[in-house]
Write an enzyme that holds these catalytic residues in place. Structure first.
Site, mmCIF file in Angstrom:
data_model
loop_
_atom_site.group_PDB
_atom_site.id
_atom_site.type_symbol
_atom_site.label_atom_id
_atom_site.label_comp_id
_atom_site.label_asym_id
_atom_site.label_seq_id
_atom_site.Cartn_x
_atom_site.Cartn_y
_atom_site.Cartn_z
ATOM 1 N N ASN A 128 0.843 -1.203 0.000
ATOM 2 C CA ASN A 128 0.000 0.000 0.000
ATOM 3 C C ASN A 128 0.874 1.248 0.000
ATOM 4 O OD1 ASN A 128 0.612 0.705 2.831
ATOM 5 N ND2 ASN A 128 -0.427 -1.240 3.235
ATOM 6 N N PHE A 154 -4.166 3.311 14.649
ATOM 7 C CA PHE A 154 -4.360 4.313 13.602
ATOM 8 C C PHE A 154 -5.449 3.800 12.672
ATOM 9 C CE2 PHE A 154 -1.183 7.760 13.264
ATOM 10 C CZ PHE A 154 -0.499 7.511 14.443
ATOM 11 N N LYS A 212 -13.544 0.555 15.445
ATOM 12 C CA LYS A 212 -12.219 -0.082 15.611
ATOM 13 C C LYS A 212 -11.682 0.126 17.026
ATOM 14 C CE LYS A 212 -11.011 0.350 10.835
ATOM 15 N NZ LYS A 212 -10.299 1.048 9.791
HETATM 16 N N1 CTP Z 1 -3.874 -3.414 11.906
HETATM 17 C C1 CTP Z 1 -3.141 -4.486 12.369
HETATM 18 N N2 CTP Z 1 -3.161 -5.661 11.697
HETATM 19 C C2 CTP Z 1 -3.882 -5.798 10.555
HETATM 20 C C3 CTP Z 1 -4.636 -4.716 10.082
HETATM 21 C C4 CTP Z 1 -4.603 -3.537 10.779
HETATM 22 O O1 CTP Z 1 -2.484 -4.358 13.394
HETATM 23 N N3 CTP Z 1 -3.877 -6.954 9.915
HETATM 24 C C5 CTP Z 1 -3.882 -2.164 12.674
HETATM 25 C C6 CTP Z 1 -3.216 -1.000 11.975
HETATM 26 O O2 CTP Z 1 -1.839 -0.933 12.302
HETATM 27 C C7 CTP Z 1 -3.981 0.193 12.510
HETATM 28 C C8 CTP Z 1 -5.364 -0.364 12.813
HETATM 29 O O3 CTP Z 1 -5.206 -1.785 12.875
HETATM 30 O O4 CTP Z 1 -3.442 0.667 13.729
HETATM 31 C C9 CTP Z 1 -6.434 -0.049 11.837
HETATM 32 O O5 CTP Z 1 -6.056 -0.432 10.564
HETATM 33 P P1 CTP Z 1 -7.076 -0.330 9.342
HETATM 34 O O6 CTP Z 1 -6.448 -0.986 8.166
HETATM 35 O O7 CTP Z 1 -7.597 1.063 9.193
HETATM 36 O O8 CTP Z 1 -8.299 -1.168 9.887
HETATM 37 P P2 CTP Z 1 -8.758 -2.625 9.740
HETATM 38 O O9 CTP Z 1 -8.877 -3.171 11.105
HETATM 39 O O10 CTP Z 1 -7.902 -3.361 8.783
HETATM 40 O O11 CTP Z 1 -10.241 -2.440 9.177
HETATM 41 P P3 CTP Z 1 -10.822 -2.148 7.724
HETATM 42 O O12 CTP Z 1 -9.970 -2.892 6.761
HETATM 43 O O13 CTP Z 1 -12.178 -2.665 7.843
HETATM 44 O O14 CTP Z 1 -10.794 -0.666 7.552
#
Ligand code: CTP
Length: 403
Positions: free
Chosen positions: A209, A323, A337
């Site tokens: 990403n 975040f 979240k």
């Molecule tokens: N995060 C994590 N492990 C993952 C995905 C996300 O630790 N596999 C953590 C990120 O580091 C961030 C938070 O979760 O602090 C939110 O990440 P985000 O990608 O916005 O949320 P998701 O939980 O993945 O939800 P969605 O994809 O539904 O937005």
């Protein structure tokens, strides 16, 4: 960090003395009060007046001073200094410092100060590598005096090798770390994740990403400056890990980040998950490069472990910060979240706003706290936002929580 701190700068007779002019400028720009003290041979390279103008303070030298006034000046400087830089430091001053010689203003002041002394060597490579110089450097370090590693490259004397004055930004960062050692996160262990993860498809392709890692690296830099033992677990970025990390753990995949975090989270006081972890990885990774001919155009994905969710489940004393980057229903998605992952607060980027998000140096965020408080912060530099976030983290540390 440097604001209102008193930095004494001892300048000795090396051609790199001219670089200290810029160094003093940077220290002043960062808010420090600076006073320069020059050896006689330094004055052969640069006029004291130059440093006087840049530091906006009188320069102490051995020349033309009445003994009584310089005696007072050097003792006052020794007492006032929060940190004492010797930059550039010649082989000669290093030898004198190692021997405890006090035969001029600078060496006398250095012997009288209780401030942390940071020596920045700059000399000919052969002088630097000379066994006697190396022995002296060892002796300084053994006695609690810091000696920075010189840079490598072309030297003013025509030789090439180790002996260059280090990068100015690195010196300033180092001073900030020293001053931060006395500050609010001293003895705290902070675990920070940063950057993207990279999920391989085959040996040449991957899913990732846009995360640049800038926010996480800014957090690590500021945490170090505020005295924390900082561990940075980072996906691939173009950034240089900040100086002074307790540990730097580079990883590629979400699985590797998961393992590294689980190894280090238990005794952490604070965990900040600013990494943009890929939610999916490829189910059957190819060991050979996929050829376009014959490829069925489908890649089967599997879900990656949600590291933050796992931390939320296991959370004990740790302050846990997440975040979120959202494009729609910004607050309600993030609130969800925050609860689901058992966080203390979550920092939310609204990616639709100009000046927010991945690649830039600025960010616009909202901070959603577990008690329902929603803060809207103005657009600011990521390094400033890092301090804002750490200010809030500080108030969540067990000893600072309101009863
Ligand atoms: N995060 C994590 N492990 C993952 C995905 C996300 O630790 N596999 C953590 C990120 O580091 C961030 C938070 O979760 O602090 C939110 O990440 P985000 O990608 O916005 O949320 P998701 O939980 O993945 O939800 P969605 O994809 O539904 O937005």
């Amino acid at each position: 960090m440097l604001k209102d701190k008193f930095v004494a700068v001892g300048v000795t007779g090396s051609i790199a003395a001219y670089k200290s002019i810029q160094l003093v400028r940077l220290l002043k720009k960062a808010g420090a009060r600076v006073q320069v003290i020059m050896t006689k041979s330094a004055c052969e390279f640069i006029k004291p007046l130059t440093f006087q103008v840049i530091s906006q303070n009188p320069v102490i030298t051995d020349m033309f001073e009445h003994p009584v006034s310089w005696e007072v000046a050097h003792v006052a400087l020794a007492d006032k200094a929060d940190v004492f830089l010797v930059a550039p430091a010649t082989a000669n001053i290093i030898a004198k410092m190692a021997a405890g010689i006090a035969d001029d203003m600078l060496t006398s002041t250095l012997l009288a100060t209780k401030a942390t002394i940071v020596t920045v060597p700059a000399m000919n490579v052969k002088m630097y590598e000379n066994a006697i110089t190396q022995r002296n450097i060892k002796c300084l370090r053994k006695n609690g005096i810091e000696v920075l590693e010189p840079g490598e490259g072309d030297l003013a004397c025509g030789y090439s090798g180790k002996g260059r004055f280090p990068e100015l930004d690195d010196i300033v960062a180092h001073i900030k770390i020293i001053l931060g050692k006395n500050s609010d996160f001293k003895y705290k262990k902070i675990l920070i994740t940063a950057g993207p993860t990279r999920e391989p498809i085959d040996p040449v392709r991957f899913i990732t990403n846009h995360s640049s890692g800038k926010m996480g690296y800014a957090l690590a830099e500021k945490a170090i400056q505020r005295g924390a033992n900082t561990i940075l677990i980072s996906g691939p970025t173009n950034l240089k890990p900040p100086l002074g990390l307790y540990k730097y753990i580079p990883i590629e995949t979400a699985e590797e980040m998961f393992k590294a975090v689980m190894e280090h989270y238990l005794d952490a006081d604070v965990i900040i998950k600013s990494a943009a972890v890929a939610d999916f990885s490829v189910k059957h990774q190819e060991t050979e490069k996929i050829k376009k001919q014959g490829f069925n155009m489908n890649i089967e994905l599997k879900k990656n472990p949600d590291i933050l969710q796992e931390l939320g489940n296991r959370k004990k004393q740790q302050v846990l910060i997440g975040f979120a980057a959202e494009t729609t229903r910004v607050v309600s998605n993030a609130q969800d979240k925050l609860k689901r992952k058992n966080l203390d607060f979550i920092v939310v980027n609204d990616l639709a706003q100009e000046g927010a998000g991945f690649a830039g140096d600025t960010n616009i965020v909202k901070i959603l706290h577990k008690d329902g408080w929603v803060e809207e912060l103005p657009k600011m530099l990521k390094v400033d936002l890092a301090n804002e976030i750490l200010d809030r983290v500080y108030s969540y540390l067990p000893q600072n929580r309101a009863l």
